[in-house]
Design a protein around this motif. Sequence first.
Motif, PDB file in Angstrom:
ATOM      1  N   ARG A  87       0.842  -1.205   0.000  1.00 51.91           N
ATOM      2  CA  ARG A  87       0.000   0.000   0.000  1.00 51.91           C
ATOM      3  C   ARG A  87       0.877   1.255   0.000  1.00 51.91           C
ATOM      4  NH1 ARG A  87      -3.171  -1.269   3.971  1.00 51.91           N
ATOM      5  NH2 ARG A  87      -1.869  -0.358   5.574  1.00 51.91           N
ATOM      6  N   LEU A  88       1.947   1.256   0.794  1.00 53.18           N
ATOM      7  CA  LEU A  88       2.856   2.396   0.848  1.00 53.18           C
ATOM      8  C   LEU A  88       3.554   2.599  -0.502  1.00 53.18           C
ATOM      9  CD1 LEU A  88       4.140   4.642   2.505  1.00 53.18           C
ATOM     10  CD2 LEU A  88       5.757   2.964   3.407  1.00 53.18           C
ATOM     11  N   LEU A  89       3.977   1.517  -1.136  1.00 54.03           N
ATOM     12  CA  LEU A  89       4.604   1.620  -2.464  1.00 54.03           C
ATOM     13  C   LEU A  89       3.611   2.167  -3.494  1.00 54.03           C
ATOM     14  CD1 LEU A  89       6.666  -1.687  -2.569  1.00 54.03           C
ATOM     15  CD2 LEU A  89       7.555   0.632  -2.341  1.00 54.03           C
ATOM     16  N   ARG A  90       2.349   1.766  -3.360  1.00 54.06           N
ATOM     17  CA  ARG A  90       1.313   2.285  -4.272  1.00 54.06           C
ATOM     18  C   ARG A  90       1.150   3.788  -4.067  1.00 54.06           C
ATOM     19  NH1 ARG A  90      -1.896  -2.057  -3.540  1.00 54.06           N
ATOM     20  NH2 ARG A  90      -2.984  -1.080  -1.820  1.00 54.06           N
ATOM     21  N   GLU A  91       1.129   4.221  -2.803  1.00 49.90           N
ATOM     22  CA  GLU A  91       1.014   5.649  -2.487  1.00 49.90           C
ATOM     23  C   GLU A  91       2.206   6.435  -3.020  1.00 49.90           C
ATOM     24  OE1 GLU A  91       0.541   5.730   1.758  1.00 49.90           O
ATOM     25  OE2 GLU A  91      -1.489   4.879   1.660  1.00 49.90           O
ATOM     26  N   ARG A  92       3.377   5.814  -3.052  1.00 47.13           N
ATOM     27  CA  ARG A  92       4.585   6.460  -3.575  1.00 47.13           C
ATOM     28  C   ARG A  92       4.628   6.427  -5.109  1.00 47.13           C
ATOM     29  NH1 ARG A  92       9.414   3.809   0.151  1.00 47.13           N
ATOM     30  NH2 ARG A  92       8.707   4.566   2.171  1.00 47.13           N
ATOM     31  N   GLY A  93       3.675   5.715  -5.725  1.00 43.74           N
ATOM     32  CA  GLY A  93       3.631   5.642  -7.184  1.00 43.74           C
ATOM     33  C   GLY A  93       4.623   4.665  -7.789  1.00 43.74           C
ATOM     34  N   LEU A  94       5.158   3.751  -6.963  1.00 40.94           N
ATOM     35  CA  LEU A  94       6.154   2.804  -7.461  1.00 40.94           C
ATOM     36  C   LEU A  94       5.539   1.516  -7.998  1.00 40.94           C
ATOM     37  CD1 LEU A  94       8.890   3.257  -4.724  1.00 40.94           C
ATOM     38  CD2 LEU A  94       8.898   4.142  -7.054  1.00 40.94           C
ATOM     39  N   VAL A  95       4.337   1.176  -7.545  1.00 45.96           N
ATOM     40  CA  VAL A  95       3.664  -0.038  -8.020  1.00 45.96           C
ATOM     41  C   VAL A  95       2.201   0.280  -8.315  1.00 45.96           C
ATOM     42  CG1 VAL A  95       5.185  -1.583  -6.699  1.00 45.96           C
ATOM     43  CG2 VAL A  95       3.003  -0.892  -5.723  1.00 45.96           C
ATOM     44  N   VAL A  96       1.603  -0.575  -9.120  1.00 45.02           N
ATOM     45  CA  VAL A  96       0.165  -0.495  -9.391  1.00 45.02           C
ATOM     46  C   VAL A  96      -0.425  -1.886  -9.165  1.00 45.02           C
ATOM     47  CG1 VAL A  96       0.240   1.434 -11.005  1.00 45.02           C
ATOM     48  CG2 VAL A  96       0.554  -0.866 -11.860  1.00 45.02           C
ATOM     49  N   THR A  97      -1.649  -1.918  -8.633  1.00 39.51           N
ATOM     50  CA  THR A  97      -2.308  -3.188  -8.360  1.00 39.51           C
ATOM     51  C   THR A  97      -3.553  -3.299  -9.226  1.00 39.51           C
ATOM     52  OG1 THR A  97      -1.498  -3.184  -6.087  1.00 39.51           O
ATOM     53  CG2 THR A  97      -3.383  -4.612  -6.561  1.00 39.51           C
ATOM     54  N   PHE A  98      -3.689  -4.448  -9.866  1.00 41.25           N
ATOM     55  CA  PHE A  98      -4.859  -4.740 -10.682  1.00 41.25           C
ATOM     56  C   PHE A  98      -5.621  -5.877 -10.008  1.00 41.25           C
ATOM     57  CE2 PHE A  98      -1.576  -3.178 -13.566  1.00 41.25           C
ATOM     58  CZ  PHE A  98      -2.249  -2.117 -14.172  1.00 41.25           C
ATOM     59  N   THR A  99      -6.880  -5.638  -9.704  1.00 42.87           N
ATOM     60  CA  THR A  99      -7.688  -6.647  -9.038  1.00 42.87           C
ATOM     61  C   THR A  99      -7.704  -7.938  -9.839  1.00 42.87           C
ATOM     62  OG1 THR A  99      -9.074  -4.890  -8.143  1.00 42.87           O
ATOM     63  CG2 THR A  99      -9.971  -7.130  -8.051  1.00 42.87           C
ATOM     64  N   GLY A 100      -7.386  -9.018  -9.176  1.00 44.38           N
ATOM     65  CA  GLY A 100      -7.393 -10.325  -9.808  1.00 44.38           C
ATOM     66  C   GLY A 100      -6.150 -10.651 -10.620  1.00 44.38           C
ATOM     67  N   ARG A 101      -5.261  -9.670 -10.799  1.00 43.63           N
ATOM     68  CA  ARG A 101      -4.050  -9.912 -11.606  1.00 43.63           C
ATOM     69  C   ARG A 101      -2.761  -9.727 -10.830  1.00 43.63           C
ATOM     70  NH1 ARG A 101      -3.994  -6.970 -17.149  1.00 43.63           N
ATOM     71  NH2 ARG A 101      -4.234  -5.173 -15.800  1.00 43.63           N
ATOM     72  N   GLY A 102      -2.809  -8.981  -9.749  1.00 40.04           N
ATOM     73  CA  GLY A 102      -1.612  -8.794  -8.937  1.00 40.04           C
ATOM     74  C   GLY A 102      -1.071  -7.373  -8.953  1.00 40.04           C
ATOM     75  N   THR A 103       0.120  -7.241  -8.384  1.00 40.66           N
ATOM     76  CA  THR A 103       0.780  -5.943  -8.254  1.00 40.66           C
ATOM     77  C   THR A 103       2.027  -5.938  -9.125  1.00 40.66           C
ATOM     78  OG1 THR A 103      -0.047  -5.700  -5.997  1.00 40.66           O
ATOM     79  CG2 THR A 103       1.846  -4.341  -6.604  1.00 40.66           C
ATOM     80  N   TYR A 104       2.200  -4.845  -9.845  1.00 38.52           N
ATOM     81  CA  TYR A 104       3.296  -4.710 -10.818  1.00 38.52           C
ATOM     82  C   TYR A 104       4.064  -3.431 -10.549  1.00 38.52           C
ATOM     83  CZ  TYR A 104       0.831  -8.357 -13.336  1.00 38.52           C
ATOM     84  OH  TYR A 104       0.222  -9.537 -13.662  1.00 38.52           O
ATOM     85  N   VAL A 105       5.333  -3.454 -10.939  1.00 36.44           N
ATOM     86  CA  VAL A 105       6.162  -2.252 -10.841  1.00 36.44           C
ATOM     87  C   VAL A 105       5.615  -1.248 -11.859  1.00 36.44           C
ATOM     88  CG1 VAL A 105       8.480  -1.307 -11.127  1.00 36.44           C
ATOM     89  CG2 VAL A 105       8.174  -3.591 -10.146  1.00 36.44           C
ATOM     90  N   ALA A 106       5.420  -0.014 -11.384  1.00 32.98           N
ATOM     91  CA  ALA A 106       4.891   1.046 -12.259  1.00 32.98           C
ATOM     92  C   ALA A 106       5.943   1.496 -13.254  1.00 32.98           C
ATOM     93  CB  ALA A 106       4.439   2.239 -11.401  1.00 32.98           C
ATOM     94  N   GLU A 107       5.462   1.968 -14.393  1.00 29.27           N
ATOM     95  CA  GLU A 107       6.379   2.533 -15.390  1.00 29.27           C
ATOM     96  C   GLU A 107       6.865   3.887 -14.884  1.00 29.27           C
ATOM     97  OE1 GLU A 107       6.280   1.829 -19.320  1.00 29.27           O
ATOM     98  OE2 GLU A 107       4.449   0.638 -19.345  1.00 29.27           O
ATOM     99  N   ARG A 108       8.134   4.156 -15.136  1.00 31.87           N
ATOM    100  CA  ARG A 108       8.702   5.431 -14.688  1.00 31.87           C
ATOM    101  C   ARG A 108       8.255   6.544 -15.612  1.00 31.87           C
ATOM    102  NH1 ARG A 108      14.163   4.086 -11.737  1.00 31.87           N
ATOM    103  NH2 ARG A 108      13.697   1.951 -11.236  1.00 31.87           N
ATOM    104  N   LYS A 109       8.074   7.713 -15.010  1.00 34.66           N
ATOM    105  CA  LYS A 109       7.600   8.864 -15.782  1.00 34.66           C
ATOM    106  C   LYS A 109       8.732   9.776 -16.144  1.00 34.66           C
ATOM    107  CE  LYS A 109       3.166   8.531 -13.621  1.00 34.66           C
ATOM    108  NZ  LYS A 109       2.270   9.009 -12.675  1.00 34.66           N
TER     109      LYS A 109
END
Length: 77
Positions: free
Chosen positions: A55-77
Amino acid sequence: MVDEMSPVAFYVQLADLLAKQIEEGKLKPRQPVPSESQLQQQYGVSRGTVRAAIRLLRERGLVVTFTGRGTYVAERK
């Protein structure tokens, strides 16, 4: 590893460890983050700790979570 003697909460330590792996390229954009059970075993923490760290990584914008598919490293901007 998570430092049991540190005053920093376990979930923050775990989030920081995973963030470092992302920054160093060990976990690459669009790559899945290890599962909750893998992280629990690897770092010796509870499921709640893993979820709070993600959850903290999601708040930092480092990961994204897709329901039923898992959590992935976010693309860098």
